[in-house]
Scaffold this motif. Structure first.
Motif, PDB file in Angstrom:
ATOM      1  N   ARG A 117       0.841  -1.203   0.000  1.00 16.02           N
ATOM      2  CA  ARG A 117       0.000   0.000   0.000  1.00 16.02           C
ATOM      3  C   ARG A 117       0.879   1.257   0.000  1.00 16.02           C
ATOM      4  O   ARG A 117       0.606   2.213  -0.725  1.00 16.02           O
ATOM      5  N   ALA A 118       1.936   1.251   0.786  1.00 18.04           N
ATOM      6  CA  ALA A 118       2.848   2.406   0.825  1.00 18.04           C
ATOM      7  C   ALA A 118       3.562   2.577  -0.515  1.00 18.04           C
ATOM      8  O   ALA A 118       3.701   3.698  -1.013  1.00 18.04           O
ATOM      9  N   PHE A 119       4.021   1.464  -1.098  1.00 17.71           N
ATOM     10  CA  PHE A 119       4.701   1.535  -2.396  1.00 17.71           C
ATOM     11  C   PHE A 119       3.802   2.194  -3.441  1.00 17.71           C
ATOM     12  O   PHE A 119       4.201   3.148  -4.107  1.00 17.71           O
ATOM     13  N   TRP A 120       2.584   1.678  -3.596  1.00 14.17           N
ATOM     14  CA  TRP A 120       1.691   2.204  -4.625  1.00 14.17           C
ATOM     15  C   TRP A 120       1.345   3.666  -4.365  1.00 14.17           C
ATOM     16  O   TRP A 120       1.305   4.475  -5.297  1.00 14.17           O
ATOM     17  N   SER A 121       1.124   4.011  -3.136  1.00 11.70           N
ATOM     18  CA  SER A 121       0.838   5.405  -2.797  1.00 11.70           C
ATOM     19  C   SER A 121       2.024   6.303  -3.139  1.00 11.70           C
ATOM     20  O   SER A 121       1.858   7.388  -3.702  1.00 11.70           O
ATOM     21  N   ASN A 122       3.229   5.833  -2.829  1.00 10.97           N
ATOM     22  CA  ASN A 122       4.437   6.628  -3.077  1.00 10.97           C
ATOM     23  C   ASN A 122       4.704   6.860  -4.555  1.00 10.97           C
ATOM     24  O   ASN A 122       5.371   7.831  -4.913  1.00 10.97           O
ATOM     25  N   ILE A 123       4.197   5.980  -5.423  1.00  8.18           N
ATOM     26  CA  ILE A 123       4.429   6.200  -6.856  1.00  8.18           C
ATOM     27  C   ILE A 123       3.200   6.773  -7.549  1.00  8.18           C
ATOM     28  O   ILE A 123       3.085   6.723  -8.768  1.00  8.18           O
ATOM     29  N   GLY A 124       2.269   7.327  -6.753  1.00  7.68           N
ATOM     30  CA  GLY A 124       1.200   8.125  -7.336  1.00  7.68           C
ATOM     31  C   GLY A 124      -0.147   7.455  -7.505  1.00  7.68           C
ATOM     32  O   GLY A 124      -1.045   8.034  -8.121  1.00  7.68           O
ATOM     33  N   TRP A 125      -0.325   6.262  -6.981  1.00  4.99           N
ATOM     34  CA  TRP A 125      -1.605   5.581  -7.091  1.00  4.99           C
ATOM     35  C   TRP A 125      -2.499   6.003  -5.930  1.00  4.99           C
ATOM     36  O   TRP A 125      -2.027   6.293  -4.836  1.00  4.99           O
ATOM     37  N   THR A 126      -3.795   6.036  -6.177  1.00  8.76           N
ATOM     38  CA  THR A 126      -4.768   6.483  -5.188  1.00  8.76           C
ATOM     39  C   THR A 126      -5.632   5.314  -4.735  1.00  8.76           C
ATOM     40  O   THR A 126      -6.168   4.573  -5.561  1.00  8.76           O
ATOM     41  N   SER A 127      -5.774   5.188  -3.427  1.00 10.12           N
ATOM     42  CA  SER A 127      -6.639   4.157  -2.870  1.00 10.12           C
ATOM     43  C   SER A 127      -8.094   4.559  -3.070  1.00 10.12           C
ATOM     44  O   SER A 127      -8.476   5.694  -2.795  1.00 10.12           O
ATOM     45  N   ARG A 128      -8.902   3.632  -3.556  1.00  4.88           N
ATOM     46  CA  ARG A 128     -10.322   3.887  -3.769  1.00  4.88           C
ATOM     47  C   ARG A 128     -11.081   3.496  -2.509  1.00  4.88           C
ATOM     48  O   ARG A 128     -10.939   2.399  -2.011  1.00  4.88           O
ATOM     49  N   ARG A 129     -11.908   4.383  -2.021  1.00  6.62           N
ATOM     50  CA  ARG A 129     -12.752   4.096  -0.863  1.00  6.62           C
ATOM     51  C   ARG A 129     -14.212   3.940  -1.263  1.00  6.62           C
ATOM     52  O   ARG A 129     -15.041   3.595  -0.444  1.00  6.62           O
ATOM     53  N   ASP A 130     -14.493   4.172  -2.558  1.00  5.32           N
ATOM     54  CA  ASP A 130     -15.873   4.156  -3.019  1.00  5.32           C
ATOM     55  C   ASP A 130     -16.304   2.830  -3.645  1.00  5.32           C
ATOM     56  O   ASP A 130     -17.449   2.678  -4.036  1.00  5.32           O
ATOM     57  N   ILE A 131     -15.375   1.864  -3.742  1.00  9.66           N
ATOM     58  CA  ILE A 131     -15.733   0.565  -4.300  1.00  9.66           C
ATOM     59  C   ILE A 131     -15.187  -0.554  -3.424  1.00  9.66           C
ATOM     60  O   ILE A 131     -14.186  -0.383  -2.740  1.00  9.66           O
ATOM     61  N   ASP A 132     -15.854  -1.668  -3.444  1.00 10.50           N
ATOM     62  CA  ASP A 132     -15.394  -2.886  -2.769  1.00 10.50           C
ATOM     63  C   ASP A 132     -15.169  -3.948  -3.836  1.00 10.50           C
ATOM     64  O   ASP A 132     -15.831  -3.944  -4.881  1.00 10.50           O
ATOM     65  N   THR A 133     -14.276  -4.857  -3.569  1.00 10.34           N
ATOM     66  CA  THR A 133     -14.086  -5.995  -4.446  1.00 10.34           C
ATOM     67  C   THR A 133     -14.818  -7.181  -3.854  1.00 10.34           C
ATOM     68  O   THR A 133     -14.667  -7.481  -2.670  1.00 10.34           O
ATOM     69  N   LEU A 134     -15.608  -7.831  -4.674  1.00 15.80           N
ATOM     70  CA  LEU A 134     -16.331  -9.026  -4.285  1.00 15.80           C
ATOM     71  C   LEU A 134     -15.816 -10.172  -5.163  1.00 15.80           C
ATOM     72  O   LEU A 134     -15.516  -9.946  -6.343  1.00 15.80           O
ATOM     73  N   SER A 135     -15.713 -11.362  -4.603  1.00 10.85           N
ATOM     74  CA  SER A 135     -15.190 -12.499  -5.355  1.00 10.85           C
ATOM     75  C   SER A 135     -16.103 -13.709  -5.188  1.00 10.85           C
ATOM     76  O   SER A 135     -16.783 -13.851  -4.177  1.00 10.85           O
ATOM     77  N   ARG A 136     -16.055 -14.570  -6.201  1.00 13.28           N
ATOM     78  CA  ARG A 136     -16.801 -15.828  -6.120  1.00 13.28           C
ATOM     79  C   ARG A 136     -16.107 -16.841  -7.013  1.00 13.28           C
ATOM     80  O   ARG A 136     -15.661 -16.509  -8.134  1.00 13.28           O
ATOM     81  N   LEU A 137     -16.016 -18.069  -6.566  1.00  9.46           N
ATOM     82  CA  LEU A 137     -15.486 -19.143  -7.400  1.00  9.46           C
ATOM     83  C   LEU A 137     -16.464 -19.437  -8.520  1.00  9.46           C
ATOM     84  O   LEU A 137     -17.689 -19.305  -8.337  1.00  9.46           O
ATOM     85  N   THR A 138     -15.967 -19.819  -9.666  1.00 11.33           N
ATOM     86  CA  THR A 138     -16.842 -20.053 -10.809  1.00 11.33           C
ATOM     87  C   THR A 138     -17.433 -21.454 -10.840  1.00 11.33           C
ATOM     88  O   THR A 138     -18.430 -21.674 -11.521  1.00 11.33           O
ATOM     89  N   GLY A 139     -16.845 -22.405 -10.130  1.00  8.20           N
ATOM     90  CA  GLY A 139     -17.296 -23.798 -10.199  1.00  8.20           C
ATOM     91  C   GLY A 139     -18.406 -24.146  -9.259  1.00  8.20           C
ATOM     92  O   GLY A 139     -18.873 -23.476  -8.424  1.00  8.20           O
TER      93      GLY A 139
END
Length: 139
Positions: A117-139
């Motif tokens: 998280r620190a690496f990505w922030s330090n090179i200019g990436w922004t953390s998104r607080r407005d979306i969540d990631t949801l996952s599901r197995l396909t099988g």
């Protein structure tokens, strides 16, 4: 000094070994040699490796869906960190996406991986607080 080049199928065993030895990289069944080879074939000229003296020291897997880019497994050997390899790998992937006409890129970072998280922030990436990631197995 390190060099960058395109990720080739011959790099897969060394890349998997790197991912398994990098804390915070969530390698799983999708990272079998066969699945990584299929990923590289489906996303040509988007993924890169870093090398020092012809030894693989870093990776970035990159893809896109024509609208958004996605980065996976940007990993640098812990002994080689803070040498610019991570930034160079990220920038190579972004340049490849831009050349493909893709204007935005996303990355998933494990919530507990403070180093990433620190690496990505330090090179200019922004953390998104407005979306969540949801996952599901396909099988």
């Amino acid at each position: 000094m390190f060099s960058l080049r395109l990720f080739e199928t011959a790099d897969i065993p060394a890349a998997i070994a790197l991912w398994q030895n990098c804390p915070g990289v969530a390698a799983d069944t999708a990272d079998s040699p066969e699945r990584v080879a299929a990923f590289l074939a489906a996303n040509p000229r988007l993924s890169f490796v870093a090398e020092v003296d012809e030894v693989l020291t870093g990776t970035v897997l990159c893809s896109h869906d024509t609208r958004r880019g996605f980065i996976y497994h940007l990993a640098v050997d812990p002994e080689e960190r803070r040498t610019g390899q991570g930034r160079a790998l990220a920038n190579a992937a972004l340049r490849a996406l831009a050349a493909a006409g893709v204007a935005k890129c996303h990355i998933h970072v494990l919530a507990e991986n403070a180093t990433a998280r620190a690496f990505w922030s330090n090179i200019g990436w922004t953390s998104r607080r407005d979306i969540d990631t949801l996952s599901r197995l396909t099988g």
